[in-house]
Design an enzyme around this catalytic site. Structure first.
Site, PDB file in Angstrom:
ATOM      1  NE  ARG A 132       9.973   0.905   0.811  1.00  0.00           N
ATOM      2  CZ  ARG A 132      10.006   2.211   0.658  1.00  0.00           C
ATOM      3  NH1 ARG A 132       8.878   2.898   0.573  1.00  0.00           N
ATOM      4  NH2 ARG A 132      11.147   2.862   0.586  1.00  0.00           N
ATOM      5  CG  ASP A 140       2.846  10.346   8.206  1.00  0.00           C
ATOM      6  OD1 ASP A 140       3.774  11.077   7.808  1.00  0.00           O
ATOM      7  OD2 ASP A 140       2.582   9.240   7.680  1.00  0.00           O
TER       8      ASP A 140
HETATM    9  C1  LIG Z   1       9.244  11.621   2.939  1.00  0.00           C
HETATM   10  S1  LIG Z   1       8.196  11.805   4.339  1.00  0.00           S
HETATM   11  C2  LIG Z   1       8.300  13.565   4.591  1.00  0.00           C
HETATM   12  C3  LIG Z   1       8.506  13.944   6.043  1.00  0.00           C
HETATM   13  C4  LIG Z   1       8.696  15.439   6.310  1.00  0.00           C
HETATM   14  N1  LIG Z   1       7.568  16.206   5.855  1.00  0.00           N
HETATM   15  C5  LIG Z   1       9.980  15.960   5.704  1.00  0.00           C
HETATM   16  O1  LIG Z   1       9.939  16.621   4.679  1.00  0.00           O
HETATM   17  O2  LIG Z   1      11.055  15.679   6.261  1.00  0.00           O
HETATM   18  C6  LIG Z   1       6.564  11.617   3.610  1.00  0.00           C
HETATM   19  C7  LIG Z   1       5.493  11.228   4.625  1.00  0.00           C
HETATM   20  O3  LIG Z   1       4.219  11.302   3.978  1.00  0.00           O
HETATM   21  C8  LIG Z   1       3.391  10.306   4.542  1.00  0.00           C
HETATM   22  N2  LIG Z   1       2.245  10.060   3.634  1.00  0.00           N
HETATM   23  C9  LIG Z   1       2.198   9.308   2.517  1.00  0.00           C
HETATM   24  N3  LIG Z   1       0.972   9.354   1.965  1.00  0.00           N
HETATM   25  C10 LIG Z   1       0.216  10.163   2.754  1.00  0.00           C
HETATM   26  C11 LIG Z   1      -1.135  10.608   2.714  1.00  0.00           C
HETATM   27  N4  LIG Z   1      -1.959  10.231   1.731  1.00  0.00           N
HETATM   28  N5  LIG Z   1      -1.585  11.398   3.714  1.00  0.00           N
HETATM   29  C12 LIG Z   1      -0.755  11.784   4.727  1.00  0.00           C
HETATM   30  N6  LIG Z   1       0.531  11.404   4.813  1.00  0.00           N
HETATM   31  C13 LIG Z   1       1.023  10.610   3.837  1.00  0.00           C
HETATM   32  C14 LIG Z   1       4.327   9.117   4.715  1.00  0.00           C
HETATM   33  O4  LIG Z   1       3.842   8.190   5.657  1.00  0.00           O
HETATM   34  C15 LIG Z   1       5.627   9.805   5.138  1.00  0.00           C
HETATM   35  O5  LIG Z   1       5.768   9.816   6.537  1.00  0.00           O
END
Ligand SMILES: C[S@@+](CC[C@H](N)C(=O)[O-])C[C@H]1O[C@@H](n2cnc3c(N)ncnc32)[C@H](O)[C@@H]1O
Length: 295
Positions: A52, A162
């Site tokens: 990545r 996000d």
């Molecule tokens: C797997 S996705 C989940 C999306 C949605 N909530 C769902 O369940 O379908 C996880 C998201 O968390 C975000 N993320 C990761 N670390 C984070 C942080 N410290 N604060 C906010 N968002 C974060 C990532 O960019 C990603 O878009």
């Protein structure tokens, strides 16, 4: 192609670009990622970090992950590379109406009781924390409009945040490939989406009415304090906390309790749960928690 790791030796992990990462480089970057995002990557994620972040190394013309680490720590005063690194490392899997039981719970329990409550605070406030590319937030908006047809952007407010700026701009554009239409019930697809034309041929576009309910902003959940002042009726924080360590998860649950109105709800992902906060939250469904206190 990825080869198995050999401790400490460069050349242990290969990706298509022939860049390699040593165990030490992986440990340094893993700690850096955890400090800045909360994401605690396990030992076996070495190949994932290598692949990545390889595009970031290529972008800077670097051969070694140790040089990239130095760039992040010492030569990134504006934090632009930190943002690019986070955008490259995060996982964004999501869907419209993913884990449907939460949307049913909103429709059958939360919205009806809110409408019946004469003392309800307005607007109804939802927060989709870790929203990814917007599918979750727009699913919330459709569910709210369907359950409360007389409501509009003045009485339903959805904050969608996000850490990743790329997914947020995708979300704010509200343009999705036609293949995702199968995730959306037919009637809602017709009511809330347009068929893309010309340069958007083969896409579906979120209608302005739906967009007007949702406000996308970048927020790292590790930031403390969070910039929001008004409390929420419902928080969706799904499929992120699983990547955090236990201490950070507990901290998030406490802070989310503080961001909810009494009687408000916290929805987690299918493999996430709150442990040992019985005096604060009680479970009211699968990965569905209600903050104690009268609404
Ligand atoms: C797997 S996705 C989940 C999306 C949605 N909530 C769902 O369940 O379908 C996880 C998201 O968390 C975000 N993320 C990761 N670390 C984070 C942080 N410290 N604060 C906010 N968002 C974060 C990532 O960019 C990603 O878009």
């Amino acid at each position: 192609m990825t080869s198995p790791t050999v401790a400490g030796k460069r050349g242990s992990i290969l990706d298509d670009s022939r860049l390699t990462i040593t165990d030490n480089e992986f440990r340094q970057l893993r700690q850096f990622i955890q400090d800045h995002t909360g994401i605690a990557l396990s030992e076996h994620k070495q190949a994932l970090v290598c692949s990545r972040l390889s595009k970031r190394l290529r972008h800077h013309g670097l051969q070694h992950y140790s040089d990239y680490y130095v760039l992040l720590v010492e030569r990134d005063p504006g934090g632009m590379e930190l943002i690019a690194m986070i955008n490259a490392i995060t996982t964004h899997k999501t869907e419209f109406f993913r884990e449907q039981h939460h949307f049913l719970f909103l429709k059958e329990v939360v919205f009806p009781s809110y409408q019946k409550n004469p003392n309800r605070e307005k607007p109804f406030r939802l927060w989709s924390a870790a929203t990814s590319s917007g599918e979750e937030a727009y699913s919330l908006a459709m569910t709210a409009l369907e359950a409360m047809p007389s409501f509009n952007e003045k009485n339903i407010n959805i904050l969608a945040t996000d850490i990743d700026t790329d997914v947020l701009s995708h979300a704010a554009n509200g343009i999705y490939t036609q293949s995702l239409a199968t995730q959306i019930p037919e009637a809602l697809l017709h009511r809330y989406f347009l068929k893309g034309q010309e340069s958007n041929e083969g896409k579906i576009l979120v209608k302005p009415l739906l967009k007007s309910l949702v406000h996308f902003h970048r927020l790292n959940l590790l930031d403390n304090p969070w910039p929001m002042h008004n409390k929420f009726d419902v928080i969706f924080c799904r499929n992120l906390l699983i990547y955090f360590d236990k201490a950070t998860q507990s901290d998030m649950f406490r802070r989310m309790a503080g961001a909810l109105r009494p009687g408000g709800y916290l929805m987690l992902g299918h493999s996430e749960a709150i442990h040992g906060m019985n005096e604060v939250f009680h479970a009211v469904g699968h990965s569905t928690y209600q903050l104690r206190g009268k609404s």
